[in-house]
Design an enzyme around this catalytic site. Structure first.
Site, mmCIF file in Angstrom:
data_model
loop_
_atom_site.group_PDB
_atom_site.id
_atom_site.type_symbol
_atom_site.label_atom_id
_atom_site.label_comp_id
_atom_site.label_asym_id
_atom_site.label_seq_id
_atom_site.Cartn_x
_atom_site.Cartn_y
_atom_site.Cartn_z
ATOM 1 N N ASP A 276 0.858 -1.178 0.000
ATOM 2 C CA ASP A 276 0.000 0.000 0.000
ATOM 3 C C ASP A 276 0.903 1.240 0.000
ATOM 4 O O ASP A 276 2.130 1.147 0.141
ATOM 5 C CB ASP A 276 -0.978 -0.010 1.185
ATOM 6 C CG ASP A 276 -2.193 0.884 0.917
ATOM 7 O OD1 ASP A 276 -2.161 1.676 -0.050
ATOM 8 O OD2 ASP A 276 -3.179 0.810 1.673
HETATM 9 C C1 BGC Z 1 -5.105 3.193 0.286
HETATM 10 C C2 BGC Z 1 -5.334 2.160 -0.779
HETATM 11 C C3 BGC Z 1 -5.308 2.811 -2.131
HETATM 12 C C4 BGC Z 1 -3.961 3.482 -2.305
HETATM 13 C C5 BGC Z 1 -3.765 4.115 -3.669
HETATM 14 C C6 BGC Z 1 -3.876 4.031 0.007
HETATM 15 O O1 BGC Z 1 -3.803 5.115 0.868
HETATM 16 O O2 BGC Z 1 -5.012 2.558 1.534
HETATM 17 O O3 BGC Z 1 -6.546 1.491 -0.544
HETATM 18 O O4 BGC Z 1 -5.568 1.882 -3.137
HETATM 19 O O5 BGC Z 1 -3.843 4.479 -1.328
HETATM 20 O O6 BGC Z 1 -4.490 5.269 -3.805
#
Ligand code: BGC
Length: 742
Positions: A276
């Protein structure tokens, strides 16, 4: 070199359509490409950047082979950037372009929690397919969805993005989402790669505060948190994202047990794993990695193939490989995993956006799907007879959510255009509803508004109407990532607004539009009917009117328990029984005698002030029809693990309104090697039943579905007695029993 590569690519792709030889050609293609890559180019594939640097600098990195994927690019720039990768980098490897398409791209569906309330895998699949079609048209090839975090805490803002509290429901719908996004073949012009997230346990954040630690023992992980992921991977999910949380002290992006033992060895996952956003470098804040080099070492060895944003791989993997702290094999495998998905997406042959002759974005079909999804996602929680409304009545339209085009779209809708949102107010102005007389007086400008100075005007408007519809709830910003709340009552002066409306004596319909299950018990006395909508998306306003006016019949059911008070959290239907389950009759707090003896209330498991039960149970939802269940029948009362039990019941629509019932099948394993939940969902079906008619619902329950991880951490069916229910929700239904023999 590039020309040679191109020939190999095309040859490989020509045979890729053929199932029997596809795998072999794919492997050959990837091995060949890998053999031409330098270590730096390999590590470049493992690097994902967000589009937050000047275009020229991004292009220079792409040219140098330092980037394998981008996210958050303005879709208009995708082809230009892709061209740099394909035509100007040494090996011409295309980028995989990711974006958070969580519940629709431009045409916005209800938030996932709403989609889950439909209990309708076909609709969920159609909705996600719609999103994929719109996105791929613009060159997006990868979404970061579905989110399969089991969510049993309404304080957690990301409950909005979840499919609710139940592993079975989340698994069925998560698999449907994967099928919807990925279509028949990833290379099709209407398919994008799915990414199951967040692996794993993120929804169990302590106290519902985002990013917080979790403590989930392996047995609970395997019985509750992992099954939806496994189902989605079995459905073919191409990629997986690690979560932010540390579980039992180990951050997910450094957990080789999850990423290698479970994901690769047990589940045979052959897609790629992405971290993530900075979840890798955050291992330093966790206190799990000493510095950025340590981060890269830990995550690469744990099995994170691609790093989202934090760039420790590109900085440190070359050195770590030279020092033999990360084996070359780890790098090669990670790159293979990434190239495999790029290959399956057909990117080597067709890397660019795929506009059709006419754009599908906001096309009629998509708007229809979004409207159907919003209809099926709404849950009727209360109806004292005021609904459905009559079209001849004058309605007072009250409340901050009656016309909130941005907020109705909910969290994670970066691409939806609020000017396309049909709010309830806008729907009343549409051709379909223009005959209805209404008076609009918002009363509050937005959900957090505490200014009550318009309330007299509100009351006067309501007095001039036959019935009031009060649209309350939450702005989009109050749920989603990093938007947790410790108080989940209606926010601002919305409860006061409802009271003011009720004080007129007119019938009141409360329509909630929110990102989570709010604690609305204190508001119920002021509403004669309650229709609950999880932010319903582009077509929400029309869908809500369809339901209020009886052009559609509510059929949604709660995918999550509604608690009375925030202090009851976590409360979920599938809990263990405790040694002292609460009695049906418990003494209300106010009736406890003064100086009552210590044990006089019965020493059982409940809250003195809010009892043992939630406000609304999992699976609950009313309809304008009334359904009566009868004739529960089991094909046998004694089965073995290899059998399939056939369970039937009749459902009669006792009303004068055609309607759809979501029939639910639950079981309880009475004695196990570990305590088993008091109920577990094992099946559900939406059944349309005409007024006055009956239908038989049939569930095929393979006894193997009763298997669970027991004390020895092995998954198996344990012989013994089981209870079984078919019913309208997790608290009611017809009950039978059966035995599983050794
Ligand atoms: C979130 C994810 C997301 C990623 C990309 C993160 O902060 O937890 O769920 O897909 O950002 O935007």
């Amino acid at each position: 070199m590039k020309k040679g590569l191109f020939v190999i690519c095309v040859a490989a792709l020509l045979t890729a359509g053929c199932k029997q030889t596809g795998a072999t050609e794919e492997d050959r293609f990837i091995d060949n490409l890998l053999s031409q890559m330098t270590l730096e180019e390999k590590i470049g594939q493992m690097n994902q950047l967000s589009f937050d640097q000047p275009l020229d600098s991004i292009k220079a990195k792409i040219r140098a082979g330092e980037i394998g994927s981008m996210l958050n690019i303005d879709p208009k720039l995708i082809d230009e950037i892709q061209k740099t990768a394909v035509e100007e980098s040494r090996l011409g490897i295309p980028l995989i372009i990711g974006r958070d398409i969580i519940h629709g791209y431009k045409t916005v569906l209800p938030i996932p929690l709403g989609m889950a309330a439909s209990f309708d895998p076909q609709l969920v699949e159609a909705g996600t397919h719609m999103a994929a079609t719109e996105a791929r048209e613009e060159g997006i090839t990868w979404t970061f969805a579905p989110m399969l975090d089991i969510s049993r805490d309404a304080r957690w803002g990301r409950i909005a993005e979840s499919l609710g509290e139940d592993p079975y429901l989340a698994g069925e719908l998560g698999a449907a989402m994967v099928r919807g996004f990925q279509g028949e073949h990833l290379s099709d012009s209407d398919a994008i790669a799915a990414c199951v997230k967040h692996f794993v346990g993120y929804g169990a954040a302590e106290g519902g505060r985002d990013y917080n630690s979790t403590y989930i023992p392996e047995i609970l992980l395997r019985n509750v948190y992992l099954p939806p992921f496994q189902k989605a991977i079995e459905a073919g999910a191409a990629t997986l994202m690690t979560s932010f949380n540390d579980n039992n002290g180990i951050p997910a992006s450094g957990n080789d047990f999850l990423l290698r033992t479970i994901l690769r060895d047990e589940w045979k996952f052959d897609g790629f794993v992405v971290s993530d956003w900075c979840s890798m470098s955050e291992m330093m804040s966790h206190g799990f990695a000493a510095d950025r080099k340590d981060v890269a070492r830990i995550s690469a060895n744990a099995g994170v193939d691609m790093e989202m944003v934090s760039q420790t791989y590109i900085e440190h993997l070359p050195q770590l490989v030279a020092e033999k702290k990360v084996p070359m094999e780890v790098i090669d495998n990670a790159v293979r995993n990434i190239l495999r998905i790029k290959y399956r997406l057909g990117l080597f042959e067709n890397p660019y956006s795929k506009p059709g002759k006419t754009s599908t974005i906001y096309c009629d079909d998509h708007l229809k799907t979004a409207r159907r999804a919003a209809v099926e996602s709404a849950v009727l929680l209360k109806n004292d007879g005021v609904l459905p409304l009559k079209e001849g009545q004058t309605v007072a339209i009250i409340g901050p959510m009656a016309n909130a085009p941005h907020d109705q779209l909910g969290t994670w809708s970066f691409d939806g255009d609020k000017n396309r949102t049909v709010t309830p107010l806008k729907a009343l102005q549409s051709d379909e509803y223009k005959g209805i007389k209404y008076i609009y007086e918002a009363g509050l400008d937005y959900s957090r508004d505490t200014d009550t100075s318009d309330f007299e005007r509100v009351k006067s408007a309501v007095r001039r109407a036959d019935v009031a519809i009060v649209f309350v709830g939450e702005e989009a910003i109050l749920s989603g990532e990093a938007h947790s709340l410790s108080n989940i009552n209606l926010i601002g002066a919305q409860s006061e607004l409802l009271k003011a409306v009720k004080s007129t004596g007119k019938p009141v319909v409360m329509v909630v539009i929110a990102g989570r299950p709010l604690t609305i018990e204190r508001d119920l006395p002021y509403a004669d009917a309650v229709l609950y909508n999880f932010h319903p998306g582009t077509m929400g306003g029309l869908a809500i009117l369809d339901l209020l006016y009886g052009r559609e019949n509510p059929s949604g059911k709660l995918p999550v328990t509604f608690v009375r008070e925030v202090g009851q959290i976590p409360m979920y239907y599938s809990h263990n029984n405790t040694g002292r389950p609460a009695q049906d009759q418990i003494t209300p707090l106010k009736d406890i005698p003064l100086e009552a003896p210590q044990t006089s209330l019965g020493n059982t498991s409940f809250y003195l002030d809010s009892g043992k039960d939630p406000l609304y149970v999992f699976g609950y939802g009313l309809s304008y029809s009334t359904f009566e269940y009868g004739n529960l029948n089991l094909s046998s009362n004694e089965v073995s693990a290899a059998d399939t039990l056939t369970v039937t019941a009749t459902i009669k629509n006792n009303s004068t309104t055609d309607g759809t019932e979501v029939a639910q099948l639950y079981v309880r394993d009475l004695v196990g090697s570990i305590d088993r939940p008091v109920k577990e969902l094992k099946g559900f079906q939406r059944i349309f039943i005409k007024a006055g008619e009956s239908q038989t619902v049939t569930f095929k329950l393979p006894v193997s579905e009763l298997a669970f991880y027991g004390r020895d951490l092995k998954k198996k069916v344990e012989a013994g007695q089981f209870d079984l229910w078919i019913g309208p929700n997790s608290a009611e239904g017809l009950k039978a029993s059966f035995t599983v023999t050794e």
